[in-house]
Design a protein around this motif. Sequence first.
Motif, PDB file in Angstrom:
ATOM      1  N   ARG A  87      47.911 -83.093 -37.502  1.00 33.00           N
ATOM      2  CA  ARG A  87      47.533 -82.642 -38.385  1.00 33.00           C
ATOM      3  C   ARG A  87      47.027 -80.989 -38.183  1.00 33.00           C
ATOM      4  NH1 ARG A  87      43.885 -87.279 -39.373  1.00 33.00           N
ATOM      5  NH2 ARG A  87      44.780 -88.708 -40.834  1.00 33.00           N
ATOM      6  N   MET A 137      51.465 -94.896 -32.313  1.00 32.01           N
ATOM      7  CA  MET A 137      50.523 -93.672 -32.310  1.00 32.01           C
ATOM      8  C   MET A 137      49.863 -93.476 -30.800  1.00 32.01           C
ATOM      9  SD  MET A 137      48.240 -93.798 -35.645  1.00 32.01           S
ATOM     10  CE  MET A 137      47.311 -92.471 -35.458  1.00 32.01           C
ATOM     11  N   HIS A 191      50.640 -90.370 -28.630  1.00 31.06           N
ATOM     12  CA  HIS A 191      49.495 -89.571 -28.566  1.00 31.06           C
ATOM     13  C   HIS A 191      49.309 -89.287 -27.214  1.00 31.06           C
ATOM     14  CE1 HIS A 191      45.018 -89.013 -27.970  1.00 31.06           C
ATOM     15  NE2 HIS A 191      45.285 -88.188 -29.048  1.00 31.06           N
ATOM     16  N   ALA A 226      41.917 -85.478 -27.089  1.00 36.67           N
ATOM     17  CA  ALA A 226      42.396 -86.318 -28.062  1.00 36.67           C
ATOM     18  C   ALA A 226      42.995 -85.377 -29.047  1.00 36.67           C
ATOM     19  CB  ALA A 226      41.501 -87.250 -28.964  1.00 36.67           C
ATOM     20  N   ASP A 228      44.495 -84.738 -33.328  1.00 34.01           N
ATOM     21  CA  ASP A 228      44.527 -85.203 -34.480  1.00 34.01           C
ATOM     22  C   ASP A 228      45.778 -85.751 -34.858  1.00 34.01           C
ATOM     23  OD1 ASP A 228      43.324 -86.057 -36.982  1.00 34.01           O
ATOM     24  OD2 ASP A 228      43.058 -84.010 -37.727  1.00 34.01           O
ATOM     25  N   ILE A 229      46.313 -87.080 -34.462  1.00 38.39           N
ATOM     26  CA  ILE A 229      47.429 -87.488 -34.869  1.00 38.39           C
ATOM     27  C   ILE A 229      47.366 -88.417 -35.972  1.00 38.39           C
ATOM     28  CG2 ILE A 229      47.567 -89.191 -33.275  1.00 38.39           C
ATOM     29  CD1 ILE A 229      50.502 -88.298 -32.245  1.00 38.39           C
ATOM     30  N   ALA A 230      48.478 -88.326 -36.686  1.00 38.76           N
ATOM     31  CA  ALA A 230      48.557 -89.314 -37.973  1.00 38.76           C
ATOM     32  C   ALA A 230      49.818 -89.972 -38.062  1.00 38.76           C
ATOM     33  CB  ALA A 230      48.079 -88.750 -39.050  1.00 38.76           C
ATOM     34  N   LYS A 284      48.710 -89.128 -49.893  1.00 36.14           N
ATOM     35  CA  LYS A 284      47.237 -89.153 -50.002  1.00 36.14           C
ATOM     36  C   LYS A 284      46.521 -87.994 -50.254  1.00 36.14           C
ATOM     37  CE  LYS A 284      44.763 -90.301 -46.279  1.00 36.14           C
ATOM     38  NZ  LYS A 284      44.232 -90.586 -44.927  1.00 36.14           N
ATOM     39  N   LEU A 285      45.346 -87.910 -50.768  1.00 33.22           N
ATOM     40  CA  LEU A 285      44.497 -86.752 -51.083  1.00 33.22           C
ATOM     41  C   LEU A 285      43.384 -86.572 -50.145  1.00 33.22           C
ATOM     42  CD1 LEU A 285      45.517 -86.497 -54.879  1.00 33.22           C
ATOM     43  CD2 LEU A 285      46.707 -85.297 -52.762  1.00 33.22           C
ATOM     44  N   SER A 286      43.058 -87.496 -49.268  1.00 34.89           N
ATOM     45  CA  SER A 286      41.762 -87.407 -48.807  1.00 34.89           C
ATOM     46  C   SER A 286      41.510 -86.138 -48.186  1.00 34.89           C
ATOM     47  CB  SER A 286      41.707 -88.628 -47.653  1.00 34.89           C
ATOM     48  OG  SER A 286      42.382 -89.702 -47.945  1.00 34.89           O
ATOM     49  N   PRO A 287      40.467 -85.413 -48.286  1.00 37.56           N
ATOM     50  CA  PRO A 287      40.022 -84.064 -48.037  1.00 37.56           C
ATOM     51  C   PRO A 287      40.252 -83.878 -46.470  1.00 37.56           C
ATOM     52  CG  PRO A 287      37.971 -84.990 -48.967  1.00 37.56           C
ATOM     53  CD  PRO A 287      39.201 -86.220 -49.070  1.00 37.56           C
ATOM     54  N   LYS A 329      43.061 -84.344 -45.305  1.00 36.31           N
ATOM     55  CA  LYS A 329      44.026 -85.486 -44.462  1.00 36.31           C
ATOM     56  C   LYS A 329      45.271 -85.512 -45.408  1.00 36.31           C
ATOM     57  CE  LYS A 329      40.545 -88.065 -41.999  1.00 36.31           C
ATOM     58  NZ  LYS A 329      39.625 -89.520 -41.788  1.00 36.31           N
ATOM     59  N   ILE A 346      49.149 -85.416 -46.671  1.00 36.54           N
ATOM     60  CA  ILE A 346      50.391 -85.599 -46.229  1.00 36.54           C
ATOM     61  C   ILE A 346      51.681 -84.844 -46.850  1.00 36.54           C
ATOM     62  CG2 ILE A 346      52.278 -87.553 -46.260  1.00 36.54           C
ATOM     63  CD1 ILE A 346      49.801 -89.510 -46.088  1.00 36.54           C
TER      64      ILE A 346
END
Lengths: 448, 448
Positions: B39, B129, B133, B323, B325-327, B340-343, B345, B347
Amino acid sequence: MTEEPSKLALFTDLYELTMLQAYFEEEMTQEAVFSLFVRRLPPQRNFLLACGLDTVLNYLENLSFSDDDLAYLASLGKFSKRFLNWLRDFRFTGDVYAVSEGTPIFTNEPLLEIVAPLPQAQLVETYVMNQIHLQTLLASKAQRVVTAAQGRLVVDFGARRMHGIDAALKGSRAFYIAGVKATSNMLAGKNFGIPVMGTMAHSYIQAHADEAAAFAAFTQLYPDTVLLVDTYDTLAGVRKVIALAKTLGEDFQVKAVRLDSGDLLTLARESRQLLDEAGLEQVSIFASGGLDEYTIAKLVSANAPINGFGVGTNMGVSNDVPALDIAYKLCEYAGQARLKLSPGKSILPGRKQIFRLTENNQAVKDIIARFDENLPGRPLLVPVMHRGKRLVAGRVELEAIREYAQQQIAPLPSHVRAISQASPPYPVQISSELSLLQKKIKEQVAIN
Amino acid sequence: MTEEPSKLALFTDLYELTMLQAYFEEEMTQEAVFSLFVRRLPPQRNFLLACGLDTVLNYLENLSFSDDDLAYLASLGKFSKRFLNWLRDFRFTGDVYAVSEGTPIFTNEPLLEIVAPLPQAQLVETYVMNQIHLQTLLASKAQRVVTAAQGRLVVDFGARRMHGIDAALKGSRAFYIAGVKATSNMLAGKNFGIPVMGTMAHSYIQAHADEAAAFAAFTQLYPDTVLLVDTYDTLAGVRKVIALAKTLGEDFQVKAVRLDSGDLLTLARESRQLLDEAGLEQVSIFASGGLDEYTIAKLVSANAPINGFGVGTNMGVSNDVPALDIAYKLCEYAGQARLKLSPGKSILPGRKQIFRLTENNQAVKDIIARFDENLPGRPLLVPVMHRGKRLVAGRVELEAIREYAQQQIAPLPSHVRAISQASPPYPVQISSELSLLQKKIKEQVAIN
């Protein structure tokens, strides 16, 4: 376990094997004592929770070189046929003294001491350090997360960003020992019998035409599930859960909503209010997303209406302290205590014991002593392996370890159990006999 | 490898399996696209070095549930017999598009995209992941260490404090890809054919009556070895090496002395002077002990007379960034782009491609585009698996990957290759078509 302990003989550093060949040639196979300890605690850790002994004993019981391993070693051109033949029969036949898994330990306290012929005690260094380090690191971190949650549910969501398969599996076990309630990691659940828990992912919501349809479909299959509400807009998501409750009436059994992004404190309060206003007091709130002991402590102290936490990456990699200054050092050979003097890296010589003194059920101080001293307090190092075979004290069920850990943490002073830095730190003394020995050996070394 | 890929089907989160059962019941088995990306880069990383694809493809080729796995799942009481029967025949039959291992990548750029029936693409999330990662994290860290060393030898000494067996093995491979020359980890040497290197431990010195005797015995067996000189006093140790050289005369072939503690810059200078004065210019100096890219850069810029570095824990756990911030996110299902619209986060929807533009052999910018756009620059995502079978591009020899990585890093702007934070960062744009699609899908979601 996914790895076979019998296939790990080569999980060692090259220098262990070159030294082994030298010991073999020099006939230096007398008894050695190696001590595994943490040189100093980082300021973010008031104590460590010992973990990983079971894995280590399993390895020691099964250690041997395969034909494949020996062929690889031969291919390097560094090792004689005589030595490789000797390696073929190599087994671990020594003794191990260790603190039980789940014991809080402090700076310089041996987590274990291995007493074995020098080559055996030397070869196992890399694996023994790797596993005790990993598992102690992760148990110690998780213990802080559990402390911060003050009795609220903590679930391990770390598998996807922990460092590899082994870390994720051993980590789930370490977390459970430290008081985490469950894991999302199915292989850890299967291998160790740890309870498994999970909710749903954003992808499930996204794959449906709309969020309400996804909630309806999932609850039809899993009536008492947890619904993830932040895919598009957290509070709109909560309202869809409330609408679903109205539609389903008495069939509505959803246990919780899960918040996974944004300002968790504000969103938890607003979600709680919406749910309560709709008469859904029984629906609890579960939070996740970048949590660790510090963020959880803040939420808890602000009375966030959060009933449980899913904790992933930050616990899984021990983000504030991703490694400990752990060392495995020769402290006796052929009956002679040994040390080294490298700056900042000194050693307590000889075989040792730790005595933990309690007063009114509270731990008041530890004394690190020579192993044959008889001091007040409970001796923490116990024999767990004799002549390469596990003793009863080296074979403890996971549930018993978990319970033992709580029993051992409880008597620590409250400022040591806290997640803020303990001042003063828990007192650890060196016995006068051990100090005397250290002084004597230093003088001997200086003469050389 | 120590783990069998066929035994890893349960290395997944519980929610993947509960979602799978829901997809199964809802007959949601149409084609999905999941995208794996980071991210945002932490300020300590100007780029990441993609790594781990080989492991992932191996897993996808071998993925299946054993009877044991199914029995465990049945024991949980959450899964129907029909679903478990369906799982029995579960295989990965999808396509994978990925950047080659050793490719530098930036924020939001897909490292891989999986195109497969929804349940298949969903189940593999945790393992895919975890491995990408881990290996990308460690390759990216090692690349910085190698950069800091400016051509001097870098050897991986990390095994003992890396997070478990899997991390240490995969890490050695990732380090090698990033330009590290050798590892001390014998199992990594055996499994991957990586060169192995090592010196000697303090315990070897301590186990002997005195340091000089230890040096003499070790060099008799290994004439061209590296001698560790800091067990008691570094400069006194160097003087013993010099004395040994006088004794042995022409038989003296010691390659290097190793410093492992104290002020490495001062000790290296003083050791160099002692060695040179004794006519031992050919004996080089190897340093270790708490090194990372920052300490190495300081030593190098101070012209420390150090010829090689043994780097352990700090590289092995990626200490400054443990770590990423892999998604892994659904971006298309049943032919419809998703987001998605999560603050914080969001895509990029739909299947994508990355175009890297170069001018005069220098990379100047990347454009993330829809997969079927035809833009200038080299497309970085290539097909590596088709219908569950690896393609040629998914089967690359380790040496070739290592060489490719150097070729791909070299054209990056020098301030991006540097270990200090790049300002401005390397430019990554979103194509206008992709922006348009993102806007369109956001509007659709908002309407729901």
